[in-house]
Write an enzyme that holds these catalytic residues in place. Structure first.
Site, PDB file in Angstrom:
ATOM      1  CG  HIS A 170      19.049 -53.717  94.915  1.00 57.10           C
ATOM      2  ND1 HIS A 170      20.270 -53.476  94.323  1.00 57.10           N
ATOM      3  CD2 HIS A 170      19.302 -53.941  96.227  1.00 57.10           C
ATOM      4  CE1 HIS A 170      21.220 -53.536  95.248  1.00 57.10           C
ATOM      5  NE2 HIS A 170      20.656 -53.820  96.412  1.00 57.10           N
ATOM      6  CD  GLU A 173      18.446 -52.707  90.984  1.00 56.40           C
ATOM      7  OE1 GLU A 173      18.801 -53.890  90.798  1.00 56.40           O
ATOM      8  OE2 GLU A 173      19.094 -51.911  91.683  1.00 56.40           O
ATOM      9  NE  ARG A 220      20.037 -50.215  97.365  1.00 56.33           N
ATOM     10  CZ  ARG A 220      21.025 -50.376  96.490  1.00 56.33           C
ATOM     11  NH1 ARG A 220      20.868 -49.992  95.238  1.00 56.33           N
ATOM     12  NH2 ARG A 220      22.175 -50.912  96.854  1.00 56.33           N
ATOM     13  CG  HIS A 289      21.955 -55.798  90.659  1.00 53.48           C
ATOM     14  ND1 HIS A 289      21.498 -55.438  91.905  1.00 53.48           N
ATOM     15  CD2 HIS A 289      22.695 -56.923  90.849  1.00 53.48           C
ATOM     16  CE1 HIS A 289      21.935 -56.298  92.809  1.00 53.48           C
ATOM     17  NE2 HIS A 289      22.674 -57.214  92.194  1.00 53.48           N
ATOM     18  CD  GLU A 365      24.022 -52.605  88.360  1.00 56.60           C
ATOM     19  OE1 GLU A 365      22.898 -52.204  87.974  1.00 56.60           O
ATOM     20  OE2 GLU A 365      24.356 -52.680  89.558  1.00 56.60           O
TER      21      GLU A 365
END
Length: 562
Positions: A170, A173, A220, A289, A365
């Site tokens: 993405h 990020e 994104r 992420h 994440e």
């Protein structure tokens, strides 16, 4: 040679845009959000998935604010001005100026961690490649983007088991490619190089990442045109794993989680999966992420069934987040993707687990929990890298030692006691009886630490204690552990879990303290002075979701207590 990095100036501005944080705790709020989202002209975007029960962050353009005043009643402004964060980030990046010789002087040291300037800023793709090139790693092309840009990977180590680590699927990020780079530096000087052959892919979505550096910081998807004039597919919804199911991805080409026209319809996913499938003996896979601080494993597409390797994945992840919180102030929640963040179909992690047979597949994440969101300041690159090094070290050690879940749980005996159990003579007597019957060869303190530690850990994570002490001892340990939760209640005057069962247990435990003439607050407060790990676990644990003001208050107290 690394190029000098100037301030990133993008053509799309987000001046005056706000991000609202909404605690979606009712069907009414879901309906309000769904109604707003159906108005395409408002151009509202969730930063963390979508309208669902739990906490959600909604990006509202400045032009849409007059039409979304209801958000002030169901949520609160979390980021006041998105463009201001981007400007601050760009200003920090503009300070970066480093020569090749400076990098060479700092990329290798005895600890394996960079102490130079490279990780004080975010970088263009060319600089990320140059950094890896200077590490002296084997460089390969693992795929090709829609715009025909090569997607590079780097090999580290010569161990018998392959382990893939990727970031930047993405585009917005930025902390993900930075963290992969940080890990590359660490792994190169680690002892894991004889155990694994790592394939590091710092930027999966090269076209999208380049676009965020020049045009739109919050882009994104990839840059592949769609037939209706829109642009981009979410590569992490395009893998050939449950791609066609109705939940977990969007069929709307304008949506940020648009899954594409077919599995592998993006050149990035198609080419990279072909390369990955030629690797032998893939034991692990990590897809980085941001944001939310979550350490997750399969499944993403299924919220009702556990993966076959659930016990090992959960045990290894548990050790990883313990290592992180023991070496930093950050807490990472862990669990299956679908139950920890939201349902995801066609994801890289599920595909690696199912197709590559990579038993230890993760989606992580990174920082933070919403203060900055995707626009994490560069000064958090190194702290993020350090905590991930801690977590990955524990995770990899679990794989190396090939430990099962029971053995991993037993290792929790090293967790310090929260309570001074000497102050509970009845509990001590029960534990002593248990020890004589089951572990006559073990010292009393070892038994207490082992079972108290294990039970508290399971309690904090909402799990059922289904092995270990017998009924009487289990009951005593349960009281002891829940007194830790009572400590939280004493400090904050609200239950950790707002449920009838919890309130009843708190009342029961309070009466227990009173009947035994115990000053619970004093006892727990005193013991927490030497046990910052448990304190942070209570403050930042799963039971404490969406109460950021209280969390800040708790951390302020912790600064004086620990």
């Amino acid at each position: 040679m690394l190029s000098l990095l100037i301030a990133v100036v993008t053509s799309k501005l987000y001046t005056g845009d706000k991000v609202y944080r909404i605690n979606v705790d009712s069907d009414y709020k879901i309906q309000v959000l769904d109604n707003l989202l159906q108005n395409d002209s408002l151009n509202l975007r969730f930063w963390d998935g979508g309208a669902r029960l739990g906490q959600s962050d909604l990006h509202v353009p400045y032009s849409s604010l007059p039409y979304t005043s209801i958000l002030d009643r169901i949520g609160q402004v979390w980021i006041e001005n998105v463009q201001e964060l981007i400007d601050n980030e760009s200003g920090a990046n503009s300070k970066y100026s480093i020569k090749t010789s400076a990098v060479n002087a700092t990329v290798r040291n005895t600890t394996g961690l960079v102490d130079g300037d490279f990780f004080s800023s975010y970088h263009d793709y060319s600089d990320i490649l140059a950094f890896h090139d200077q590490l002296g790693l084997k460089k390969v092309v693992v795929g090709t983007s829609y715009l025909n840009n090569p997607i590079y990977g780097y090999y580290i180590g010569s161990g018998p088991q392959a382990f893939i680590i990727q970031g930047g699927i993405h585009a917005r990020e930025w902390i993900a490619p930075a963290t992969v780079s940080y890990l590359s530096q660490f792994l190169l000087s680690s002892n894991f190089t004889s155990k694994f052959t790592f394939l590091m892919v710092p930027v999966f979505n090269v076209d999208g990442y380049n676009y965020t550096r020049t045009t739109d910081r919050l882009w994104r998807k990839n840059r592949q045109p769609n037939s209706d004039g829109t642009t981009g597919t979410d590569c992490n919804r395009n893998f050939n794993i449950m791609w066609g199911q109705s939940n977990g991805a969007s069929t709307d080409t304008n949506a940020e989680d648009y899954k594409g026209t077919a599995p592998n319809s993006t050149p990035e996913v198609s080419s990279i999966t072909t390369y990955y499938q030629n690797l032998k003996n893939v034991v692990g896979f990590v897809d980085f992420h941001s944001y939310s601080q979550l350490w997750m494993y399969p499944y993403g597409y299924d919220c009702t069934h556990n993966a076959p390797d659930y016990k090992d994945l959960d045990a290894a992840s548990k050790l990883a987040v313990h290592a992180i919180i023991s070496n930093s102030t950050q807490f990472y929640e862990y669990g299956p993707i679908c139950n920890t963040i939201y349902q995801v179909s066609g994801s890289a992690t599920d595909w690696a687990y199912a197709t590559l047979k990579a038993k230890y597949s993760l989606a992580i994440e990174l920082r933070d929990t919403g203060t900055y969101g995707f626009i994490l300041p560069p000064n958090q690159i190194v702290p993020t890298g350090n905590e991930i090094v801690s977590g990955m070290t524990a995770f990899l050690n679990y794989i190396v030692n090939d430990r099962n879940t029971t053995e991993a749980s037993s290792s929790l005996k090293a967790i310090p006691l929260l309570l001074n159990l000497q102050k509970f003579p009845d509990l001590m007597q029960q534990l002593e009886e248990f020890r004589r019957k089951n572990y006559p060869e073990k010292p009393m303190n070892a038994v207490i630490k082992e079972y108290h530690g294990i039970f508290c850990e399971l309690e904090f994570n909402g799990m059922i204690f289904d092995s270990g002490p017998q009924t009487d001892s289990q009951s005593a340990l349960e009281e002891s552990c829940k007194m830790a939760l009572l400590y939280y209640d004493i400090l904050h005057n609200e239950p950790v879990v707002e449920s009838k069962a919890h309130k009843e247990s708190v009342s029961l435990l309070y009466n227990y303290c009173q009947s035994n003439n115990l000053d619970c607050e004093y006892t727990l407060l005193q013991e927490s002075r030497t046990d910052g790990y448990i304190f942070q676990l209570i403050v930042n644990g799963k039971e404490f979701v969406g109460k950021d003001a209280k969390k800040k208050q708790a951390k302020e107290i912790a600064a004086h207590v620990i």
